[in-house]
Design an enzyme around this catalytic site. Structure first.
Site, PDB file in Angstrom:
ATOM      1  N   HIS A 288      50.485 -49.145  10.191  1.00  0.00           N
ATOM      2  CA  HIS A 288      50.337 -47.777   9.687  1.00  0.00           C
ATOM      3  C   HIS A 288      49.315 -47.671   8.561  1.00  0.00           C
ATOM      4  O   HIS A 288      48.610 -46.667   8.446  1.00  0.00           O
ATOM      5  CB  HIS A 288      51.688 -47.238   9.224  1.00  0.00           C
ATOM      6  CG  HIS A 288      52.672 -47.095  10.343  1.00  0.00           C
ATOM      7  ND1 HIS A 288      52.424 -46.350  11.467  1.00  0.00           N
ATOM      8  CD2 HIS A 288      53.916 -47.621  10.518  1.00  0.00           C
ATOM      9  CE1 HIS A 288      53.462 -46.413  12.284  1.00  0.00           C
ATOM     10  NE2 HIS A 288      54.384 -47.183  11.733  1.00  0.00           N
ATOM     11  N   HIS A 366      13.127 -14.856 -11.994  1.00  0.00           N
ATOM     12  CA  HIS A 366      13.779 -16.167 -11.847  1.00  0.00           C
ATOM     13  C   HIS A 366      12.727 -17.242 -11.616  1.00  0.00           C
ATOM     14  O   HIS A 366      12.311 -17.501 -10.497  1.00  0.00           O
ATOM     15  CB  HIS A 366      14.785 -16.125 -10.690  1.00  0.00           C
ATOM     16  CG  HIS A 366      15.782 -17.253 -10.748  1.00  0.00           C
ATOM     17  ND1 HIS A 366      15.648 -18.406 -10.049  1.00  0.00           N
ATOM     18  CD2 HIS A 366      16.935 -17.385 -11.467  1.00  0.00           C
ATOM     19  CE1 HIS A 366      16.671 -19.218 -10.298  1.00  0.00           C
ATOM     20  NE2 HIS A 366      17.463 -18.615 -11.163  1.00  0.00           N
TER      21      HIS A 366
END
Length: 465
Positions: A288, A366
């Site tokens: 597992h 910007h």
């Protein structure tokens, strides 16, 4: 061959006991809608919390694959999930009245039979499948356990086990098609070695175990004290070790039943990837821990590939929606309308486009000498694509406005510059309800992911004033 998603037609219930708690538990399989996946529902707890069957929720792999989400547990999930995968189901609710599903006989047999009775049916949506294109592997250097996934025409699994004991020896098992699971793998029961069994008993576990739901391999001499302990635990007056090295008189269903059960566990644990797999798994000494570590690795790879998969379109072809059609749906107008075309639209996703030019209003302030598209506007453009998606769910979109509710996991990967063509893709994370759209959105430019985010928006009717 159909590649539609599947669920079950009818709900079906099983009852039994949890392997380690010994508590009575009821499990009910219920139909689930498309894109639901596998999920456990703890009906014994307030609010009936849901734990999705996902590798991200694996918390430990002691004595089974155990899941935990927000303090709610589901233990030993693998036998149930293996049955669901093998029955070719994509969407299902698994309601349980305790943390552990019933152990039944230690195999997936009874879960498969129950799902068979529930009748597997097709749904409308297409099934997603991860096609393995190159070898993916993981090895635990300490134990030597290794899982390899390679390209194949269908999902196939080979498991090889070697516990270094004479009583079990070296075994292997192969499943060439999931359609063979019912007859070749489902009945393979879980097993344990005597030394492990003693530890479990000393820790007051396997209260639901008996000699009918676990094969016990005797890998050491049994002392009188141990034999008395076993007789008490299993409520047996007489116990013996048979010539094949198995405790009591349990008859093996196959000589390699241990390897077949390990293969079953691999299927159940890899169900936690959350996506169908088209490839061949070779698992050497699986357990597992290695199974779920590999499941987590594969889950991340699939997510990364999906996120970086750039939609491809011939931009010379007429779009699904041009700027005029977009303006008839969205309330936004230049300079704040940030998408130029809609290229693809369904009830679950949308793909849009924006040509970024030097004439954009935001470049004026910007970084005018080094223009870069602001990140917040990239997010807004993706949200506007999402607006098209949610507004397409109502018959009169012109009477609605869209509002941002939340943004999460926002990441900017690369600069967006004048001359770039931005492609946006937004997919629903959950179905649209009450006008709320929760989606995963990505933006691409020059064949690369440039921005991603989870977004939530809501539509509301315009005021009549």
């Amino acid at each position: 061959m159909s590649n539609k998603q599947k669920t079950i037609k009818n709900e079906v219930t099983l009852t039994g006991v949890g392997l380690h708690t010994g508590n009575k538990v009821t499990l009910t399989f219920k139909p689930a809608p498309v894109n639901h996946g596998y999920a456990f529902v703890r009906i014994d707890l307030e609010g009936e919390p849901i734990i999705e069957a996902s590798a991200e929720y694996v918390v430990n792999t002691q004595r089974g694959t155990n899941l935990e989400k927000r303090g709610v547990f589901v233990n030993t999930s693998e036998h149930v999930l293996a049955a669901v995968v093998a029955m070719d189901i994509d969407n299902i609710k698994i309601e349980i009245s305790a943390a552990e599903p019933p152990i039944m006989d230690g195999s997936s047999k009874y879960f498969v039979e129950a799902l068979d009775k529930a009748e597997v049916i097709e749904q409308e949506a297409e099934r997603e499948e991860y096609v393995v294109k190159e070898v993916i592997s993981y090895k635990d250097e300490e134990t030597g356990s290794e899982i390899i996934l390679m390209p194949s025409e269908k999902y196939q699994i080979t498991a090889m086990v070697d516990f270094g004991t004479k009583v079990l020896g070296t075994q292997n098992a192969t499943l060439n098609s999931l359609s063979d699971f019912k007859h070749e793998i489902a009945n393979a029961r879980t097993f344990s070695f005597l030394h492990e069994l003693e530890t479990l008993l000393d820790n007051n576990l396997i209260k639901g175990g008996d000699l009918n739901n676990a094969i016990i391999y005797v890998d050491k001499e049994i002392s009188r004290q141990t034999m008395l302990k076993l007789k008490k635990a299993f409520k047996k007056e007489n116990l013996a070790v048979k010539p094949n090295g198995i405790l009591d008189n349990l008859t093996l269903r196959w000589a390699n039943e241990a390897a077949r059960h390990k293969l079953l566990d691999v299927i159940g644990d890899l169900a936690l990837v959350g996506t169908r797999i088209k490839g061949k798994v070779i698992a050497n000494k699986p357990g597992h821990l290695v199974n779920t570590v590999f499941a987590k690795k594969l889950q991340k790879i699939i997510k990364h590939e999906k996120r970086n998969s750039v939609p491809e379109f011939d931009l010379n072809e007429p779009p699904l929606m041009d700027i005029h059609k977009i303006m008839s749906i969205l309330p936004h107008r230049p300079p704040f309308l940030l998408i130029d075309r809609i290229l693809e639209l369904s009830d679950k996703h949308v793909i849009g486009m924006k040509n970024v030019t030097m004439n954009e209003a935001f470049f004026v302030g910007h970084f005018p000498n080094a223009p870069v598209m602001p990140g917040v506007l990239q997010v807004e453009a993706m949200a506007q694509c999402g607006g098209i998606l949610v507004l397409s769910s109502v018959p009169d979109p012109e009477n609605y406005l869209t509002y941002f509710m939340k943004m999460d996991k926002v990441k900017f990967k690369r600069k967006v510059l004048p001359g770039d063509t931005l492609i946006f893709k937004a997919e629903l994370i959950t179905p649209i309800r009450r006008g709320i759209c929760h989606m995963q959105a990505c933006g691409y430019a020059n064949g690369k992911l440039v921005v991603e985010a989870e977004l939530m928006a809501q539509i509301a009717k315009k005021s009549k004033e």
